[in-house]
Design an enzyme around this catalytic site. Sequence first.
Site, mmCIF file in Angstrom:
data_model
loop_
_atom_site.group_PDB
_atom_site.id
_atom_site.type_symbol
_atom_site.label_atom_id
_atom_site.label_comp_id
_atom_site.label_asym_id
_atom_site.label_seq_id
_atom_site.Cartn_x
_atom_site.Cartn_y
_atom_site.Cartn_z
ATOM 1 N N CYS A 90 0.827 -1.209 0.000
ATOM 2 C CA CYS A 90 0.000 0.000 0.000
ATOM 3 C C CYS A 90 0.859 1.256 0.000
ATOM 4 C CB CYS A 90 -0.999 -0.036 1.150
ATOM 5 S SG CYS A 90 -2.417 1.017 0.807
ATOM 6 N N HIS A 133 -3.614 -4.911 0.466
ATOM 7 C CA HIS A 133 -3.063 -5.447 1.716
ATOM 8 C C HIS A 133 -3.119 -6.977 1.666
ATOM 9 C CE1 HIS A 133 -2.788 -1.791 4.264
ATOM 10 N NE2 HIS A 133 -3.643 -1.334 3.369
ATOM 11 N N GLU A 188 -1.541 -9.079 3.247
ATOM 12 C CA GLU A 188 -1.367 -9.717 4.567
ATOM 13 C C GLU A 188 -2.689 -10.177 5.174
ATOM 14 O OE1 GLU A 188 -1.004 -6.527 3.854
ATOM 15 O OE2 GLU A 188 -1.460 -5.181 5.533
HETATM 16 N N1 GLN Z 1 -1.855 6.722 3.116
HETATM 17 C C1 GLN Z 1 -1.954 6.018 1.878
HETATM 18 C C2 GLN Z 1 -3.324 6.193 1.233
HETATM 19 O O1 GLN Z 1 -4.277 6.532 1.904
HETATM 20 C C3 GLN Z 1 -1.639 4.553 2.057
HETATM 21 C C4 GLN Z 1 -2.606 3.821 2.928
HETATM 22 C C5 GLN Z 1 -2.111 2.490 3.383
HETATM 23 O O2 GLN Z 1 -0.923 2.217 3.392
HETATM 24 N N2 GLN Z 1 -3.022 1.658 3.830
HETATM 25 O O3 GLN Z 1 -3.476 5.994 0.070
#
Ligand code: GLN
Length: 538
Positions: free
Chosen positions: A382, A508, A510
């Site tokens: 992410c 994500h 994970e």
């Molecule tokens: N802050 C970033 C976004 O909102 C990444 C979010 C994250 O890593 N879950 O796009």
Amino acid sequence: MTKYIFVTGGVVSSIGKGITSASLGRILRNRGYVVAPMKLDPYINVDAGTMNPYQHGEVFVTDDGTETDLDLGHYERFIDVSCSAGSSVTTGKVYLSVIEAERRGDYLGATVQVIPHVTNEIKRAIVDLGKQQEADIVLAEIGGTVGDIESLPFLEAIRQMRKDFGKESTLFVHVTLVPQVGPWHEIKTKPTQHSVIKLREIGISPDVLVCRSEVAIPQEVKEKISLFCDVPTEAVVESLNAETIYEVPLMYESAGLGDLVVERLGLEKRDSSLSEWKQIAEKIKHPQDRCCIAVVGKYTQNGDAYKSIAEALVHAGGANNAKVDIRWIESQTLESTIDPETVIGDVDGVIVAPGFGDRGIEGKIRAMRFVREKNIPFLGICLGLQMAVIEFARNVCGLEGANTTEVDSEAPYPVIGFMPDQTKVKTKGATMRLGSYPCNITAGTLAHQLYNATRIEERHRHRYEVNNDFRELLIEKGLIVSGVSPDYRLVEMIELPSHPFFIATQAHPEFKSRPNRPHPLFQGLVKAALFRKAAVLV
Ligand code: GLN
């Protein structure tokens, strides 16, 4: 007829109710029962989405995009189910629906009160989950510790459920601590007795006591607990520390918890197949190799903040017959003049973790440059993908000052920016791109090789994305976009073909890794890390 198991905790917080609930769910699932796990959380937040991972641990995201407590991650990993909105009930959620109902006029002149209106809403949520999932058993963990003011409505609701559904359909499991005290390490039962007294004051008599202890609990101590707490001796189940949490279901099974619960609830006695789970625990306990993976993030002081990443690495280690040592790196430390070589120069692989806000961002970007240039296996998650793109834009494409608008709204090259549907969103709760989305994988890429599929689904939680104005340039300079949303609008995965293992995802992964189904991206990372380690040693 659905049965209901309620898991409460006493004496201290962090006693392991989550793992106990998840393990109990697993041993019931091993018998072929459909188990619907749920968490009842006494906090007033509607969901965990706006909570700081430092304080509360990881925010776990379900397929349907609910932002929940990390315990749901344990349930999914142990029971191998997919949780949903109904699996997470908070005080905030309950009050929100009660107040909305009151405003609609549903209560028709009644004075709206904790009992019965709030407790009815809690009971409805528990019963509804069982119906929705056609569950044989709803397994509900109550957050907090008995004696907390906040948890009272939940405890009152489950007390009433015993009255509503009878003793044969409800079971109260209480998790307590049996400490050793003094120079002779005497085993003390008083905290357990007091915790049970506290429960009884509310009208709940536990049926099973799960006693967390550092040492085996002698029979006479179990008998004492049984006498004072009014549970049969065989229902005093000791819970010792395990080498790996994945061993806990096996320990509970041999302590007789599975048979006890099945018998107590009048369920059909069935054989429990433990072989798969035994194999998982054995693999984790007896690795043949090891490697070190650095996880660069901003909440590394709290081990729970990246719980699912840590567990995904355990699963991937098992799949590779290796133990993965995690080195937690606070990204801010890499922002100073310290040479990344001294911090991550000796690791076999690097994960750049998800995150929000600007703290530690430049540290992540420095780490990224180091792994790219030094050919260290890398997985970006992410924010990790976003940082990889920024680093590539700055140092390969020559876009000096490239950044994400989350950190620098005036960036000369905003290579990461708001997703179009996010620009007008002002409120913070549950407004991100959340939950499971499909992604098309480009044939012939590393992503394709790892997933062995051209269409995947992963869970998301973000507001920003790769800015399409720069997509062409990034590709021209050697970045491969290996995953895109089906409408081609969003960059979902990137990789670098010139690097032995450099892959990042906007999702994500994970959250979907299970001990019996390790996630391909983590598996691939660990494999590449072991390969690198072997090569370095030569
Ligand atoms: N802050 C970033 C976004 O909102 C990444 C979010 C994250 O890593 N879950 O796009």
